[in-house]
Design an enzyme around this catalytic site. Sequence first.
Site, PDB file in Angstrom:
ATOM      1  N   LYS A 191       0.838  -1.189   0.000  1.00  0.00           N
ATOM      2  CA  LYS A 191       0.000   0.000   0.000  1.00  0.00           C
ATOM      3  C   LYS A 191       0.878   1.246   0.000  1.00  0.00           C
ATOM      4  O   LYS A 191       2.022   1.133   0.431  1.00  0.00           O
ATOM      5  CB  LYS A 191      -0.951   0.033   1.193  1.00  0.00           C
ATOM      6  CG  LYS A 191      -0.357  -0.221   2.576  1.00  0.00           C
ATOM      7  CD  LYS A 191       0.726   0.595   3.163  1.00  0.00           C
ATOM      8  CE  LYS A 191       0.639   2.082   3.294  1.00  0.00           C
ATOM      9  NZ  LYS A 191       1.853   2.678   3.935  1.00  0.00           N
ATOM     10  N   TYR A 216      -4.677   4.433   6.033  1.00  0.00           N
ATOM     11  CA  TYR A 216      -5.120   3.497   7.081  1.00  0.00           C
ATOM     12  C   TYR A 216      -6.422   3.991   7.725  1.00  0.00           C
ATOM     13  O   TYR A 216      -7.301   3.200   8.044  1.00  0.00           O
ATOM     14  CB  TYR A 216      -4.057   3.367   8.172  1.00  0.00           C
ATOM     15  CG  TYR A 216      -2.847   2.568   7.769  1.00  0.00           C
ATOM     16  CD1 TYR A 216      -2.813   1.182   7.936  1.00  0.00           C
ATOM     17  CD2 TYR A 216      -1.709   3.175   7.246  1.00  0.00           C
ATOM     18  CE1 TYR A 216      -1.703   0.440   7.595  1.00  0.00           C
ATOM     19  CE2 TYR A 216      -0.593   2.446   6.887  1.00  0.00           C
ATOM     20  CZ  TYR A 216      -0.589   1.075   7.064  1.00  0.00           C
ATOM     21  OH  TYR A 216       0.507   0.343   6.712  1.00  0.00           O
TER      22      TYR A 216
HETATM   23  P1  NAD Z   1      12.258   1.664   2.103  1.00  0.00           P
HETATM   24  O1  NAD Z   1      12.714   2.982   1.598  1.00  0.00           O
HETATM   25  O2  NAD Z   1      12.820   1.175   3.380  1.00  0.00           O
HETATM   26  O3  NAD Z   1      12.505   0.540   0.999  1.00  0.00           O
HETATM   27  C1  NAD Z   1      12.188   0.750  -0.349  1.00  0.00           C
HETATM   28  C2  NAD Z   1      12.931  -0.237  -1.208  1.00  0.00           C
HETATM   29  O4  NAD Z   1      12.657   0.048  -2.577  1.00  0.00           O
HETATM   30  C3  NAD Z   1      14.458  -0.155  -1.034  1.00  0.00           C
HETATM   31  O5  NAD Z   1      15.001  -1.435  -1.016  1.00  0.00           O
HETATM   32  C4  NAD Z   1      14.904   0.596  -2.285  1.00  0.00           C
HETATM   33  O6  NAD Z   1      16.214   0.227  -2.669  1.00  0.00           O
HETATM   34  C5  NAD Z   1      13.882   0.101  -3.295  1.00  0.00           C
HETATM   35  N1  NAD Z   1      13.773   0.977  -4.448  1.00  0.00           N
HETATM   36  C6  NAD Z   1      13.706   0.551  -5.714  1.00  0.00           C
HETATM   37  N2  NAD Z   1      13.678   1.575  -6.561  1.00  0.00           N
HETATM   38  C7  NAD Z   1      13.705   2.696  -5.818  1.00  0.00           C
HETATM   39  C8  NAD Z   1      13.687   4.080  -6.138  1.00  0.00           C
HETATM   40  N3  NAD Z   1      13.614   4.524  -7.404  1.00  0.00           N
HETATM   41  N4  NAD Z   1      13.724   4.953  -5.127  1.00  0.00           N
HETATM   42  C9  NAD Z   1      13.762   4.536  -3.844  1.00  0.00           C
HETATM   43  N5  NAD Z   1      13.791   3.221  -3.486  1.00  0.00           N
HETATM   44  C10 NAD Z   1      13.760   2.322  -4.474  1.00  0.00           C
HETATM   45  O7  NAD Z   1      10.664   1.741   2.187  1.00  0.00           O
HETATM   46  P2  NAD Z   1       9.698   0.768   2.989  1.00  0.00           P
HETATM   47  O8  NAD Z   1       9.349   1.400   4.269  1.00  0.00           O
HETATM   48  O9  NAD Z   1      10.236  -0.593   2.987  1.00  0.00           O
HETATM   49  O10 NAD Z   1       8.381   0.881   2.073  1.00  0.00           O
HETATM   50  C11 NAD Z   1       8.257   0.152   0.864  1.00  0.00           C
HETATM   51  C12 NAD Z   1       6.767  -0.029   0.554  1.00  0.00           C
HETATM   52  O11 NAD Z   1       6.166  -0.747   1.615  1.00  0.00           O
HETATM   53  C13 NAD Z   1       5.972   1.255   0.421  1.00  0.00           C
HETATM   54  O12 NAD Z   1       4.955   1.088  -0.524  1.00  0.00           O
HETATM   55  C14 NAD Z   1       5.359   1.436   1.796  1.00  0.00           C
HETATM   56  O13 NAD Z   1       4.177   2.204   1.799  1.00  0.00           O
HETATM   57  C15 NAD Z   1       5.089   0.002   2.163  1.00  0.00           C
HETATM   58  N6  NAD Z   1       5.042  -0.240   3.608  1.00  0.00           N
HETATM   59  C16 NAD Z   1       3.973  -0.892   4.080  1.00  0.00           C
HETATM   60  C17 NAD Z   1       3.865  -1.144   5.422  1.00  0.00           C
HETATM   61  C18 NAD Z   1       2.684  -1.891   5.951  1.00  0.00           C
HETATM   62  O14 NAD Z   1       2.500  -1.924   7.154  1.00  0.00           O
HETATM   63  N7  NAD Z   1       1.895  -2.512   5.102  1.00  0.00           N
HETATM   64  C19 NAD Z   1       4.865  -0.702   6.291  1.00  0.00           C
HETATM   65  C20 NAD Z   1       5.970  -0.053   5.766  1.00  0.00           C
HETATM   66  C21 NAD Z   1       6.053   0.189   4.402  1.00  0.00           C
END
Ligand code: NAD
Length: 372
Positions: free
Chosen positions: A141, A225
């Site tokens: 999401k 949320y």
């Molecule tokens: P994060 O920044 O920690 O990780 C993002 C990942 O995407 C990294 O590994 C990064 O290298 C990669 N990536 C690939 N192409 C990229 C680009 N062009 N720019 C930036 N990063 C790139 O983020 P996260 O917190 O892991 O979030 C990732 C996804 O998960 C988002 O959609 C976020 O909303 C979702 N999320 C959901 C929950 C949940 O509870 N469902 C919790 C946290 C995050």
Amino acid sequence: MPNTPSRREFLHLIAVGSAAVVGARFLRPGAFGQTPAQGAPRKLGVALLGLGSYSTGELAPALQLTRRCRLAGVVTGSPGKAEKWARRYNLPKKNLYDYGNLEQIADNPEIDIVYVVTPPALHPEFAIRAAKAGKHVISEKPMARSVADCDAMIAACRDARVKLSVGYRLHFDPYHQELMRLAGPAGMGPFTKMSGDFGFKMWGKQWRAEKRLAGGGPMMDLGIYVVHAACLAAGGVAPVAVTAQEAPKKRPDFFKDVEETMHWTMEFPGGAVCRADSSYVHNANRFRADGPHGWIEFRDNAFAYRDIECRTSRGPLEFDPPVNQQALQMDDFADCIVSGRASPVPGELGCRDIRILSAIYEAAATGQRVVV
Ligand code: NAD
């Protein structure tokens, strides 16, 4: 007597005064999703795409608890990360992919599901490529930045005859399941007055403050949320109209092209109303729903992975031991694939939420009440 509550559960049942706990027993880690069953069928293989904090901190550990699926591979832009994950999770080299060779995953029978865990702007591209490679897809999401992108993801999965779901882990959390139950005819609902606030203080630079990657600010990341919970509390329906105001920015240099705080209102069919906030400059994690027959209040950690504090007008609510929401979510999706059942959190639901968020942004930009 497989369904007889233990003494502890029985006491809890009395304290809560609700049939919900009986249902929740089937969601416990020991009862579902965490202990491999004897003679169980092959676990479906999941490849996590995007190895950032959510994959590392929550999804990969959850995949060590799942009963119907397992971590089988990764897709990453960083060869160093792939090697590290392969060592840590004993992944064969042939199950490590990069963003460039994702299409080759089509030839890998060990991988059934690609779970897209990148910034939202990239969900559509990767989801569509995974679907075209014949893999079922979970998109994190918010599903995408626009309804058009969500539609394209849904169409690609339909054309490829694969399933698409969204990472709505809270659907598998017992407290939120109790919210759904109470909002139904057998509970108290539907509720008529809802409120919620989800925010955290963001400091370091990250994609969440970049419209190009996030699609918006806290509304996209956190407000979603509250929107989703309000729809559940209203009995599983979407709002008919929204109004919204973006708060004046305290840190305009940091939040250049996304909102910093959003206040909004949702009007539901039948007259229910939700007033809500989301922010990157204050901490909050709460939700409350009131109706003529009672209320439910998530006092703290309303949307958290664990430690949800919740009570209802019938008494305190406590589900013990805690569940792993992500393990339950991924196991349910694996079960949907094997059984042919529809996911309770399909792409269409993710798309509905993006439609609501888009209306909220339009309302904030125009100052008008926007019909959803
Ligand atoms: P994060 O920044 O920690 O990780 C993002 C990942 O995407 C990294 O590994 C990064 O290298 C990669 N990536 C690939 N192409 C990229 C680009 N062009 N720019 C930036 N990063 C790139 O983020 P996260 O917190 O892991 O979030 C990732 C996804 O998960 C988002 O959609 C976020 O909303 C979702 N999320 C959901 C929950 C949940 O509870 N469902 C919790 C946290 C995050």
